[in-house]
Design an enzyme around this catalytic site. Structure first.
Site, PDB file in Angstrom:
ATOM      1  N   ASN A 136       4.568   5.670  -7.783  1.00  0.00           N
ATOM      2  CA  ASN A 136       3.398   5.825  -6.955  1.00  0.00           C
ATOM      3  C   ASN A 136       2.568   7.213  -7.094  1.00  0.00           C
ATOM      4  OD1 ASN A 136       5.197   7.523  -5.772  1.00  0.00           O
ATOM      5  ND2 ASN A 136       4.518   7.144  -3.505  1.00  0.00           N
ATOM      6  N   GLY A 150       5.273   3.809  10.590  1.00  0.00           N
ATOM      7  CA  GLY A 150       5.161   4.440   9.423  1.00  0.00           C
ATOM      8  C   GLY A 150       4.568   5.709   9.031  1.00  0.00           C
ATOM      9  N   LYS A 192       1.656  -0.815  -8.549  1.00  0.00           N
ATOM     10  CA  LYS A 192       2.758   0.029  -9.035  1.00  0.00           C
ATOM     11  C   LYS A 192       3.745  -0.109  -9.974  1.00  0.00           C
ATOM     12  CE  LYS A 192       3.218   1.997  -4.127  1.00  0.00           C
ATOM     13  NZ  LYS A 192       4.091   1.996  -2.808  1.00  0.00           N
TER      14      LYS A 192
HETATM   15  P1  NAP Z   1       4.717  -5.992  -0.930  1.00  0.00           P
HETATM   16  O1  NAP Z   1       5.300  -5.710  -2.485  1.00  0.00           O
HETATM   17  O2  NAP Z   1       3.472  -7.312  -1.105  1.00  0.00           O
HETATM   18  O3  NAP Z   1       5.904  -6.945  -0.169  1.00  0.00           O
HETATM   19  C1  NAP Z   1       5.715  -7.512   0.912  1.00  0.00           C
HETATM   20  C2  NAP Z   1       7.113  -8.155   1.159  1.00  0.00           C
HETATM   21  O4  NAP Z   1       6.913  -8.901   2.429  1.00  0.00           O
HETATM   22  C3  NAP Z   1       7.383  -9.402   0.164  1.00  0.00           C
HETATM   23  O5  NAP Z   1       8.704  -9.665   0.150  1.00  0.00           O
HETATM   24  C4  NAP Z   1       6.803 -10.598   0.851  1.00  0.00           C
HETATM   25  O6  NAP Z   1       7.319 -11.929   0.418  1.00  0.00           O
HETATM   26  C5  NAP Z   1       7.135 -10.382   2.587  1.00  0.00           C
HETATM   27  N1  NAP Z   1       6.195 -10.928   3.420  1.00  0.00           N
HETATM   28  C6  NAP Z   1       4.816 -10.978   3.330  1.00  0.00           C
HETATM   29  N2  NAP Z   1       4.103 -11.845   4.163  1.00  0.00           N
HETATM   30  C7  NAP Z   1       5.182 -12.221   5.102  1.00  0.00           C
HETATM   31  C8  NAP Z   1       5.435 -12.998   6.114  1.00  0.00           C
HETATM   32  N3  NAP Z   1       4.571 -13.686   6.894  1.00  0.00           N
HETATM   33  N4  NAP Z   1       6.681 -13.544   6.524  1.00  0.00           N
HETATM   34  C9  NAP Z   1       7.772 -12.737   5.725  1.00  0.00           C
HETATM   35  N5  NAP Z   1       7.693 -11.989   4.870  1.00  0.00           N
HETATM   36  C10 NAP Z   1       6.424 -11.776   4.415  1.00  0.00           C
HETATM   37  O7  NAP Z   1       4.167  -4.941  -0.110  1.00  0.00           O
HETATM   38  P2  NAP Z   1       4.912  -3.611  -0.259  1.00  0.00           P
HETATM   39  O8  NAP Z   1       4.123  -2.726  -1.272  1.00  0.00           O
HETATM   40  O9  NAP Z   1       6.266  -3.823  -0.214  1.00  0.00           O
HETATM   41  O10 NAP Z   1       4.372  -3.060   1.208  1.00  0.00           O
HETATM   42  C11 NAP Z   1       4.907  -3.870   2.427  1.00  0.00           C
HETATM   43  C12 NAP Z   1       4.424  -3.034   3.667  1.00  0.00           C
HETATM   44  O11 NAP Z   1       4.953  -1.944   3.753  1.00  0.00           O
HETATM   45  C13 NAP Z   1       2.918  -2.851   3.928  1.00  0.00           C
HETATM   46  O12 NAP Z   1       2.495  -3.208   5.419  1.00  0.00           O
HETATM   47  C14 NAP Z   1       2.516  -1.453   3.361  1.00  0.00           C
HETATM   48  O13 NAP Z   1       1.421  -0.855   4.029  1.00  0.00           O
HETATM   49  C15 NAP Z   1       3.761  -0.865   3.913  1.00  0.00           C
HETATM   50  N6  NAP Z   1       4.257   0.537   3.377  1.00  0.00           N
HETATM   51  C16 NAP Z   1       4.058   1.582   4.117  1.00  0.00           C
HETATM   52  C17 NAP Z   1       4.305   2.840   3.427  1.00  0.00           C
HETATM   53  C18 NAP Z   1       4.262   4.063   4.312  1.00  0.00           C
HETATM   54  O14 NAP Z   1       4.185   5.173   3.649  1.00  0.00           O
HETATM   55  N7  NAP Z   1       4.376   3.979   5.660  1.00  0.00           N
HETATM   56  C19 NAP Z   1       4.787   2.582   2.098  1.00  0.00           C
HETATM   57  C20 NAP Z   1       4.758   1.584   1.609  1.00  0.00           C
HETATM   58  C21 NAP Z   1       4.504   0.321   1.902  1.00  0.00           C
HETATM   59  P3  NAP Z   1       6.909 -12.650  -0.302  1.00  0.00           P
HETATM   60  O15 NAP Z   1       7.627 -12.179  -1.830  1.00  0.00           O
HETATM   61  O16 NAP Z   1       7.049 -14.160  -0.196  1.00  0.00           O
HETATM   62  O17 NAP Z   1       5.206 -12.612  -0.502  1.00  0.00           O
END
Ligand code: NAP
Length: 286
Positions: free
Chosen positions: A91, A252, A70
């Site tokens: 996206n 979600g 992204k």
């Molecule tokens: P991302 O860019 O990888 O960000 C994930 C965030 O969560 C980061 O801040 C990460 O911290 C933190 N994190 C990961 N593991 C953790 C843990 N064990 N404890 C605490 N914090 C943790 O991912 P993203 O693109 O934002 O997506 C995140 C989630 O949203 C996914 O599950 C995705 O499927 C969902 N999502 C859903 C939709 C929808 O349409 N429903 C759309 C977009 C995303 P660090 O920086 O330390 O790794």
């Protein structure tokens, strides 16, 4: 029927095999009677430039971009919408009149969709996580006129990067997950949004399935709405715990469909997209 005139839309990411986008988009395309199909294409970082540049040379009309591309796709697009520029995340791409990629971000609209019928003006919110999705969520909460938005993260570096995306936003507070103020903030919050992937796994200990572990949630009470961006599983550990405490919960799925519907509308020059057809296709599949 797929013929030699059929064009295609695609999801580009890595991995993509878990994605529900082909299910909901193909149901909508069939309903709309368009000569288009939607497929998922796994693409490694090193191949991104080649894949994106090649797709604009053939009968591909549009793309969705997901993890981990992204942020990396900016240099491959010739036009970028203000919202994608602000959030530093793209996206959705479509082919423009010059056979180049125009880009936007539909995640903010997707996130807001299930909250539109609720009144959160001047209310308090918490966002868990500081990654890509957190940016769209924060922008959505600003648009919905929340009076206070607290972002809680385990990671000081990604938190500092996130702060740069929202200069001059006095409503925003940024905290690390061990901060002593957190129980009180949770107690007072009207909406808590989980943007971490914690909860996607359904097995493992509580630290692996519940964001920030069990103690973090002690002060959660029934006044709070809890919104988990995760859509598979549809009911995460966090949503189960929140329901037990009497909270209203949102998963979600609606965001997934709403951001997808907005992308489809972008590709088809504003066609009205059948949200319910997409929802039914997902329910049947899940
Ligand atoms: P991302 O860019 O990888 O960000 C994930 C965030 O969560 C980061 O801040 C990460 O911290 C933190 N994190 C990961 N593991 C953790 C843990 N064990 N404890 C605490 N914090 C943790 O991912 P993203 O693109 O934002 O997506 C995140 C989630 O949203 C996914 O599950 C995705 O499927 C969902 N999502 C859903 C939709 C929808 O349409 N429903 C759309 C977009 C995303 P660090 O920086 O330390 O790794």
């Amino acid at each position: 029927m797929i013929t030699s005139k059929t064009s295609f839309l695609a999801l580009i990411g890595n991995p993509v095999s878990h994605s529900l986008s082909p299910i909901m988009h193909n149901a909508a395309l069939k309903y709309l009677g368009l000569d288009l199909i939607y497929i998922a294409i796994p693409c490694k970082d090193k191949d991104l430039k080649l894949v994106i540049n090649s797709l604009k040379k053939i009968n591909c009309k549009g793309l969705n971009i997901t993890i981990p591309h992204k942020q990396k796709i900016f240099d491959l697009c010739s036009e970028i919408s203000p919202i994608a520029n602000k959030l530093k995340a793209i996206n959705t791409l479509k082919i423009n009149d010059y056979k180049e990629w125009s880009a936007t971000n539909t995640d903010v609209d997707g996130f807001i969709y299930p909250l539109k019928s609720l009144n959160f003006s001047k209310k308090e919110s918490i966002v868990l996580g500081s990654g890509g999705a957190a940016r769209s969520v924060i922008q959505g909460l600003v648009n919905l006129n929340f009076s206070k938005i607290t972002i809680i993260s385990r990671n000081v570096n990604s938190l500092n990067e996130l702060i740069k995306n929202f200069p001059n936003q006095t409503k925003l507070n940024f905290l690390l997950s061990k901060d002593k103020k957190i129980p009180e903030l949770i107690e007072e919050s009207d909406l808590i949004v989980n943007t971490t992937p914690v909860g996607m796994k359904t097995y493992g200990n509580v630290e692996q399935t519940l964001p920030f572990g069990e103690n973090f949630w002690t002060s959660l009470n029934s006044k709070t709405t809890v919104y988990d961006l995760i859509y598979n599983p549809t009911q995460t550990q966090l949503l189960k715990l929140s329901e037990k405490k009497g909270c209203m919960t949102i998963n979600g799925i609606q965001m997934l469909i709403a951001q997808g519907a907005k992308s489809l509308s972008y590709w088809t020059e504003g066609l009205e997209v059948p949200f319910e057809v997409m929802h039914e296709a997902l329910k049947k599949y899940l």
